[in-house]
Motif scaffolding. Sequence first.
Motif, short mmCIF file in Angstrom:
data_model
loop_
_atom_site.label_atom_id
_atom_site.label_comp_id
_atom_site.label_asym_id
_atom_site.label_seq_id
_atom_site.Cartn_x
_atom_site.Cartn_y
_atom_site.Cartn_z
N VAL A 174 46.78 49.37 27.94
CA VAL A 174 47.90 50.17 27.43
C VAL A 174 49.22 49.76 28.07
O VAL A 174 50.25 50.39 27.81
N THR A 175 49.20 48.76 28.90
CA THR A 175 50.46 48.28 29.45
C THR A 175 50.35 46.81 29.82
O THR A 175 49.34 46.37 30.38
N GLY A 176 51.39 46.05 29.47
CA GLY A 176 51.44 44.65 29.86
C GLY A 176 52.46 44.41 30.93
O GLY A 176 52.31 43.52 31.76
N GLU A 177 53.53 45.24 30.93
CA GLU A 177 54.61 45.00 31.88
C GLU A 177 55.46 46.22 32.15
O GLU A 177 56.34 46.17 33.01
N HIS A 178 55.22 47.33 31.44
CA HIS A 178 56.06 48.51 31.65
C HIS A 178 55.49 49.46 32.68
O HIS A 178 56.19 50.37 33.12
N ILE B 221 65.43 43.50 40.84
CA ILE B 221 64.22 42.81 41.31
C ILE B 221 63.29 43.80 42.02
O ILE B 221 62.06 43.68 41.93
N GLY B 222 63.84 44.82 42.67
CA GLY B 222 62.97 45.85 43.25
C GLY B 222 62.15 46.55 42.18
O GLY B 222 60.96 46.81 42.36
N GLY B 223 62.79 46.84 41.04
CA GLY B 223 62.06 47.45 39.93
C GLY B 223 61.05 46.51 39.33
O GLY B 223 59.95 46.92 38.94
N ASN B 224 61.39 45.22 39.28
CA ASN B 224 60.44 44.21 38.78
C ASN B 224 59.20 44.18 39.67
O ASN B 224 58.07 44.05 39.18
N VAL B 225 59.41 44.29 40.98
CA VAL B 225 58.28 44.32 41.91
C VAL B 225 57.43 45.56 41.66
O VAL B 225 56.20 45.51 41.65
N ALA B 226 58.09 46.70 41.44
CA ALA B 226 57.34 47.95 41.26
C ALA B 226 56.43 47.89 40.04
O ALA B 226 55.30 48.39 40.08
N THR B 227 56.90 47.28 38.96
CA THR B 227 56.11 47.31 37.71
C THR B 227 55.45 45.98 37.39
O THR B 227 54.80 45.85 36.36
N ASN B 228 55.60 44.99 38.30
CA ASN B 228 55.04 43.66 38.04
C ASN B 228 55.53 43.14 36.69
O ASN B 228 54.74 42.77 35.81
N SER B 229 56.84 43.08 36.56
CA SER B 229 57.46 42.73 35.27
C SER B 229 57.09 41.32 34.82
O SER B 229 56.81 40.44 35.63
N GLY B 230 57.18 41.15 33.52
CA GLY B 230 56.91 39.84 32.94
C GLY B 230 58.15 39.30 32.25
O GLY B 230 59.20 39.16 32.87
N GLY B 231 58.04 39.06 30.95
CA GLY B 231 59.15 38.51 30.19
C GLY B 231 58.67 37.42 29.27
O GLY B 231 57.49 37.06 29.26
N PRO B 232 59.58 36.86 28.47
CA PRO B 232 59.17 35.87 27.49
C PRO B 232 58.47 34.64 28.08
O PRO B 232 57.65 34.03 27.41
N HIS B 233 58.82 34.26 29.30
CA HIS B 233 58.24 33.04 29.86
C HIS B 233 56.99 33.31 30.70
O HIS B 233 56.54 32.43 31.46
N THR B 234 56.43 34.50 30.56
CA THR B 234 55.19 34.84 31.28
C THR B 234 54.04 33.91 30.91
O THR B 234 53.20 33.58 31.74
N LEU B 235 54.02 33.48 29.67
CA LEU B 235 52.88 32.69 29.18
C LEU B 235 52.63 31.47 30.06
O LEU B 235 51.48 31.17 30.40
N LYS B 236 53.66 30.79 30.48
CA LYS B 236 53.49 29.59 31.31
C LYS B 236 53.70 29.89 32.80
O LYS B 236 52.99 29.34 33.64
#
Length: 479
Positions: free
Chosen positions: A415-419, A144-159
Amino acid sequence: MIALRLPKLIDELRELLGRERVLANHAELLVYECDGFVIEKNCPDAVVFPASTAEVSAIVKLCNEYDVPFLPRGAGTSLAGGCLPVDGGVMIVLTKMNRILDIQLRDRYAIVEPGVVNVWLTQKLKGTGYHYAPDPSSQGACTIGGNVATNSGGPHTLKYGVTVNHVLGVECVLADGSIVQLGGPAEDAAGLDMPGIMVGSEGTLAIATRVWVRLTRDPQGYRTMLGVFDSVTDATNAISAIIAAGIIPAALEMMDQGILEAVEAAFHFGFPLDAQAILLIEVDGLEAGLDQQRDRISSLCMSNGAREVRQAETIQQRQLLWKSRKQAFGAVGRLSPSYCTQDGVVPRTKLPEILATISEIGRRHAIRIVNVFHAGDGNLHPILLFDERDEDQVRRVLAASEEILEACIACGGSVTGEHGIGVEKLNFMPKLFTADDLATMERLRQAFNPLGRLSPKKMLPTAGACGMEQMHPGRRAAV
């Protein structure tokens, strides 16, 4: 000279943490020379494993005292080189700070340490009626720390949105070693959105040591469908039709024919291997109305050329579908010895155009490209297949990757959506932002990190340079 100061610094780090939590042997440091972005590699001079915020603070103060750069790292799943120690220094690995500290269902938040693996929180919440919404495909490994760093998304980002939509507060160690709390359990804190500034800053402003995350009530029901198409264009037209109809699926994912072969070989779901594209579509919410949404989506898919639309009839079928999607990247190893994943974003209506462009780029460079991506929000992940032992293939993959990202920008995308930017895409920042934009970002970074010792040479290009030079172009491999 850092080399002259390091022995004394390492001695003090060992005195602080004990010898077992400080690595300084070159053979041990090799594990940390890169993250999921393996093009660029450089060993840190030391790796430390703090177990508390106070220890992170003490490490940072020691690094400042010895004028040595430092950077945080979680599980090392970054795909853009966010964890690369460009100038060496001390790598602060946060995987021992891995406790779920508190769960407050009535107030709908949890407090976690940065080293908590994303899926651990999902498992802990199972059966409570709540969940943590961001679910990157790497959620079984990423923290989750890494998710915070990169503002991660995932398949359920759409909703459900990305990480920044689910972070209420962050405890941080600043670049001088001081400890601050930004935000907290309460919703809508007054003043500037300081947690929002931290999320997505890729560890260049501060080191997150504790995170308050929002919990979301589980939907009452799901309908998970598989649309089978004989052309990619029909599939992308169906996506536009679904959104235009006012339906916001929880997830809307696309896999093309190239990736289906690998996914089917790995999971034996029964995907039709002659289909050119499939859409994995899920709607959720109150049971009342879900069947109507399912039927409407099926109708829209069929009217846009779908060969058939299947529905997951059981929980087990739904779980297998999602397992197939989330582990699709792992299955790519069946297609080629090496692969490179890009992370571009385009407006949803540009999907047919950009996918055609990607195909043309692949043909022109004689590189096979397969696609599995978050179609609902236009976040592409073209996967370029090659053999890293063949230098000519490597050169063509590099050229094709550059052209794909240029095409995303030309479509009005990013050039980036979540990486994240990391070191991989530094040279694209001046193409995305004006000089004034970049100068403003730099001033913000200097406010938090005035001496530049925290995560140097990441995310923002250095004045006078266009980006990090590729040190190991022949080692581009699986990311």
